[in-house]
Design a protein around this motif. Structure first.
Motif, PDB file in Angstrom:
ATOM      1  N   VAL A 125       1.450   2.570   4.659  1.00  0.00           N
ATOM      2  CA  VAL A 125       1.362   2.700   6.112  1.00  0.00           C
ATOM      3  C   VAL A 125       2.611   2.058   6.692  1.00  0.00           C
ATOM      4  CG1 VAL A 125      -1.107   2.999   6.340  1.00  0.00           C
ATOM      5  CG2 VAL A 125      -0.222   0.695   6.093  1.00  0.00           C
ATOM      6  N   SER A 126       3.616   2.894   6.922  1.00  0.00           N
ATOM      7  CA  SER A 126       4.954   2.388   7.196  1.00  0.00           C
ATOM      8  C   SER A 126       5.809   3.536   7.733  1.00  0.00           C
ATOM      9  CB  SER A 126       5.559   1.850   5.887  1.00  0.00           C
ATOM     10  OG  SER A 126       6.932   1.615   6.000  1.00  0.00           O
ATOM     11  N   PRO A 127       6.911   3.218   8.427  1.00  0.00           N
ATOM     12  CA  PRO A 127       7.833   4.289   8.841  1.00  0.00           C
ATOM     13  C   PRO A 127       8.507   4.983   7.665  1.00  0.00           C
ATOM     14  CG  PRO A 127       8.256   2.252  10.049  1.00  0.00           C
ATOM     15  CD  PRO A 127       7.314   1.909   8.943  1.00  0.00           C
ATOM     16  N   SER A 147       8.428   5.825   3.202  1.00  0.00           N
ATOM     17  CA  SER A 147       7.497   6.017   2.092  1.00  0.00           C
ATOM     18  C   SER A 147       7.717   5.048   0.940  1.00  0.00           C
ATOM     19  CB  SER A 147       7.623   7.447   1.561  1.00  0.00           C
ATOM     20  OG  SER A 147       8.931   7.687   1.076  1.00  0.00           O
ATOM     21  N   PHE A 148       8.805   4.260   0.970  1.00  0.00           N
ATOM     22  CA  PHE A 148       9.155   3.411  -0.166  1.00  0.00           C
ATOM     23  C   PHE A 148       8.934   1.918   0.098  1.00  0.00           C
ATOM     24  CE2 PHE A 148      12.925   4.383   2.354  1.00  0.00           C
ATOM     25  CZ  PHE A 148      13.400   3.131   2.662  1.00  0.00           C
ATOM     26  N   ALA A 149       8.450   1.558   1.276  1.00  0.00           N
ATOM     27  CA  ALA A 149       8.226   0.152   1.603  1.00  0.00           C
ATOM     28  C   ALA A 149       7.091   0.053   2.611  1.00  0.00           C
ATOM     29  CB  ALA A 149       9.502  -0.477   2.173  1.00  0.00           C
ATOM     30  N   GLY A 150       6.584  -1.171   2.773  1.00  0.00           N
ATOM     31  CA  GLY A 150       5.487  -1.389   3.703  1.00  0.00           C
ATOM     32  C   GLY A 150       4.167  -1.533   2.985  1.00  0.00           C
ATOM     33  N   PRO A 151       3.095  -1.877   3.702  1.00  0.00           N
ATOM     34  CA  PRO A 151       1.791  -2.107   3.072  1.00  0.00           C
ATOM     35  C   PRO A 151       1.353  -0.913   2.219  1.00  0.00           C
ATOM     36  CG  PRO A 151       1.758  -2.793   5.364  1.00  0.00           C
ATOM     37  CD  PRO A 151       3.049  -2.092   5.165  1.00  0.00           C
ATOM     38  N   LYS A 152       0.965  -1.203   0.983  1.00  0.00           N
ATOM     39  CA  LYS A 152       0.614  -0.161   0.020  1.00  0.00           C
ATOM     40  C   LYS A 152      -0.882  -0.166  -0.252  1.00  0.00           C
ATOM     41  CE  LYS A 152       1.993   1.702  -4.466  1.00  0.00           C
ATOM     42  NZ  LYS A 152       2.845   1.509  -5.681  1.00  0.00           N
ATOM     43  N   ASN A 207      -1.268   4.491  17.899  1.00  0.00           N
ATOM     44  CA  ASN A 207      -0.136   4.997  17.120  1.00  0.00           C
ATOM     45  C   ASN A 207       0.382   4.077  16.023  1.00  0.00           C
ATOM     46  OD1 ASN A 207       1.527   3.049  18.344  1.00  0.00           O
ATOM     47  ND2 ASN A 207       2.566   4.508  19.683  1.00  0.00           N
ATOM     48  N   HIS A 208      -0.266   2.962  15.730  1.00  0.00           N
ATOM     49  CA  HIS A 208       0.186   2.143  14.607  1.00  0.00           C
ATOM     50  C   HIS A 208       0.105   2.954  13.315  1.00  0.00           C
ATOM     51  CE1 HIS A 208      -0.643  -1.827  16.940  1.00  0.00           C
ATOM     52  NE2 HIS A 208       0.617  -1.464  17.039  1.00  0.00           N
ATOM     53  N   TYR A 209       0.978   2.629  12.362  1.00  0.00           N
ATOM     54  CA  TYR A 209       1.129   3.477  11.172  1.00  0.00           C
ATOM     55  C   TYR A 209      -0.101   3.498  10.278  1.00  0.00           C
ATOM     56  CZ  TYR A 209       6.013   4.200  12.283  1.00  0.00           C
ATOM     57  OH  TYR A 209       7.177   4.583  12.919  1.00  0.00           O
ATOM     58  N   ASP A 210      -0.946   2.475  10.380  1.00  0.00           N
ATOM     59  CA  ASP A 210      -2.173   2.499   9.581  1.00  0.00           C
ATOM     60  C   ASP A 210      -3.277   3.308  10.250  1.00  0.00           C
ATOM     61  OD1 ASP A 210      -2.124   0.327  11.472  1.00  0.00           O
ATOM     62  OD2 ASP A 210      -3.913  -0.516  10.538  1.00  0.00           O
ATOM     63  N   HIS A 211      -2.957   3.947  11.389  1.00  0.00           N
ATOM     64  CA  HIS A 211      -3.921   4.785  12.100  1.00  0.00           C
ATOM     65  C   HIS A 211      -3.370   6.178  12.405  1.00  0.00           C
ATOM     66  CE1 HIS A 211      -6.878   1.541  12.994  1.00  0.00           C
ATOM     67  NE2 HIS A 211      -5.808   0.801  12.742  1.00  0.00           N
ATOM     68  N   LEU A 212      -2.102   6.277  12.695  1.00  0.00           N
ATOM     69  CA  LEU A 212      -1.488   7.570  12.972  1.00  0.00           C
ATOM     70  C   LEU A 212      -0.452   7.840  11.891  1.00  0.00           C
ATOM     71  CD1 LEU A 212      -0.265   8.847  16.465  1.00  0.00           C
ATOM     72  CD2 LEU A 212       0.795   9.524  14.315  1.00  0.00           C
ATOM     73  N   ASP A 213      -0.820   8.700  10.957  1.00  0.00           N
ATOM     74  CA  ASP A 213       0.008   8.994   9.781  1.00  0.00           C
ATOM     75  C   ASP A 213       0.445  10.459   9.840  1.00  0.00           C
ATOM     76  OD1 ASP A 213       1.171   8.650   7.171  1.00  0.00           O
ATOM     77  OD2 ASP A 213      -0.564   9.690   6.345  1.00  0.00           O
ATOM     78  N   ILE A 214       1.714  10.670  10.135  1.00  0.00           N
ATOM     79  CA  ILE A 214       2.238  12.019  10.328  1.00  0.00           C
ATOM     80  C   ILE A 214       2.077  12.869   9.067  1.00  0.00           C
ATOM     81  CG2 ILE A 214       4.333  13.368  10.739  1.00  0.00           C
ATOM     82  CD1 ILE A 214       3.184  12.093  13.264  1.00  0.00           C
ATOM     83  N   ALA A 236       2.810   0.608  19.043  1.00  0.00           N
ATOM     84  CA  ALA A 236       4.245   0.673  18.761  1.00  0.00           C
ATOM     85  C   ALA A 236       4.452   1.461  17.475  1.00  0.00           C
ATOM     86  CB  ALA A 236       4.872  -0.713  18.623  1.00  0.00           C
ATOM     87  N   ARG A 237       5.518   2.234  17.457  1.00  0.00           N
ATOM     88  CA  ARG A 237       5.971   2.894  16.224  1.00  0.00           C
ATOM     89  C   ARG A 237       7.272   2.258  15.738  1.00  0.00           C
ATOM     90  NH1 ARG A 237       2.549   6.209  13.554  1.00  0.00           N
ATOM     91  NH2 ARG A 237       4.106   7.794  13.041  1.00  0.00           N
ATOM     92  N   GLY A 238       7.930   1.523  16.609  1.00  0.00           N
ATOM     93  CA  GLY A 238       9.196   0.891  16.273  1.00  0.00           C
ATOM     94  C   GLY A 238       9.388  -0.338  17.135  1.00  0.00           C
ATOM     95  N   THR A 239      10.630  -0.769  17.277  1.00  0.00           N
ATOM     96  CA  THR A 239      10.925  -2.009  18.004  1.00  0.00           C
ATOM     97  C   THR A 239      11.171  -1.776  19.495  1.00  0.00           C
ATOM     98  OG1 THR A 239      13.289  -1.805  17.494  1.00  0.00           O
ATOM     99  CG2 THR A 239      11.918  -3.079  15.948  1.00  0.00           C
TER     100      THR A 239
END
Length: 330
Positions: free
Chosen positions: A95-97, A99-104, A127-134, A193-196
């Motif tokens: 769950v990350s922007p 595919s190679f890093a972030g919570p697995k 829209n956090h990545y652990d809820h909205l996964d494109i 947030a999706r980014g900074t």
């Protein structure tokens, strides 16, 4: 002045013209507090992977009453009155922007994607990545073309990704009439947030589903917020057959209190909202915070005892577990 990249609309009691906010609530903490947390050394060690112990489920095509199957984290298959609904669907490994890093993921999805029944409706809470996964949403579009209901601004994220999904957008308090029943968009105490550079530019929300077999209250993420939103939901909708409530990602409390409730608060919320039964989610899949992997279930069991609520009324489902929710007694 910073422009909102996702939404343009009138000022309201939770939108200042640029950013959304929680009225009378707690704003998300900043970088210094994030670094303080990360350097505090309180993070529990999770296993790298856990087998689902034969729990991987093959759901029925349709269910006429009410069945909930845990996929993992905040992703649940809700089968109710012949309609198939997914909440915050995530089948990705991270769950990350990127595919190679972030919570697995430490547990495989409790339902293999190819074993899903036809999906009619997707509820996207924020829209956090652990809820909205494109990546997952693209697969769902190709396989089932479900209708998506989501709060203000999140439709722009889906559009910018080129998904071409059918989307209905709602503000807090809106009543959305879908082909699959009525969905109410209600407040939750969280952020986005999706980014900074896009913090709080898209809205977050909870949902109430009106169904032939009872009302369902679904929250993807929330801080307890003194129970304000729970009381309001219960008073407005007259209680619920089922509440689907987050119980994890709450430690340390000084940092997480405003965005993630703990198990005790989840039980209190269940009672305040007038829910007969509850499912606990948002735990035991991705390590986002400091608590041990099994702690939410242990703390939930204690909270149920403390508040005199029977353990069979609030179940912390693991990946692959399905529950045929009993009929409400009232």
């Amino acid at each position: 002045m910073v422009a909102n990249r996702y939404y343009s609309g009138p000022v309201s009691d939770h939108f200042d013209g640029t950013r959304f906010f929680n009225p009378g609530g707690i704003e998300p903490l900043g970088l210094l507090e994030v670094l303080r947390w990360r350097w505090s050394g309180g993070r529990s060690v999770w296993p790298k992977t856990i087998e689902n112990a034969g729990r991987t489920s093959v759901p029925a095509a349709r269910v006429e009453d009410l069945r909930v199957t845990m996929v993992g984290h905040a992703t649940l298959l809700v089968q109710v009155a012949g309609v198939n609904i997914l909440t915050d669907p995530v089948w990705s490994e991270r769950v990350s922007p990127v595919s190679f890093a972030g919570p697995k993921r430490v547990r495989a999805p409790g339902i293999a994607f190819d074993a899903l029944p036809r999906i009619d409706l997707v509820l996207l809470s924020h829209n956090h990545y652990d809820h909205l996964d494109i990546r997952t949403l693209r697969r769902l579009k190709e396989a089932y073309d479900p209708l998506v209901v989501t709060p203000l601004g999140n439709d722009r994220i889906l559009s910018d990704a080129g998904l071409g999904m059918r989307v209905m957008v709602a503000d807090w308090g809106d009543r959305v009439e879908t082909p699959f029943g009525i969905v109410h968009c209600e407040p939750a105490h969280h952020w986005s947030a999706r980014g900074t550079r896009d913090r709080r530019m898209a809205l977050w929300a909870s949902f109430v589903l009106e169904t032939e077999v009872g009302r369902i209250y679904h929250i993807g993420d929330t801080g307890f917020h003194d129970g304000i939103n729970y009381r309001a939901a219960g008073e407005k909708h007259g209680g619920f057959r089922l509440a689907i409530l987050p119980i994890g990602a709450y430690a340390p409390r000084w940092f997480m209190k405003g965005q993630h409730q703990n198990p005790d608060e989840a039980v209190r919320g269940m009672v305040l909202a007038g829910a007969e039964f509850a499912v606990g989610h948002h735990w035991s899949t991705f390590q986002l915070t400091d608590e041990a992997i099994d702690e939410p279930a242990e703390q939930l069991a204690q909270a149920l005892r403390d508040h005199g609520v029977s353990a069979d009324r609030f179940r912390p489902l693991l990946a692959g577990e399905a529950w045929d929710v009993p009929a409400a007694v009232r």
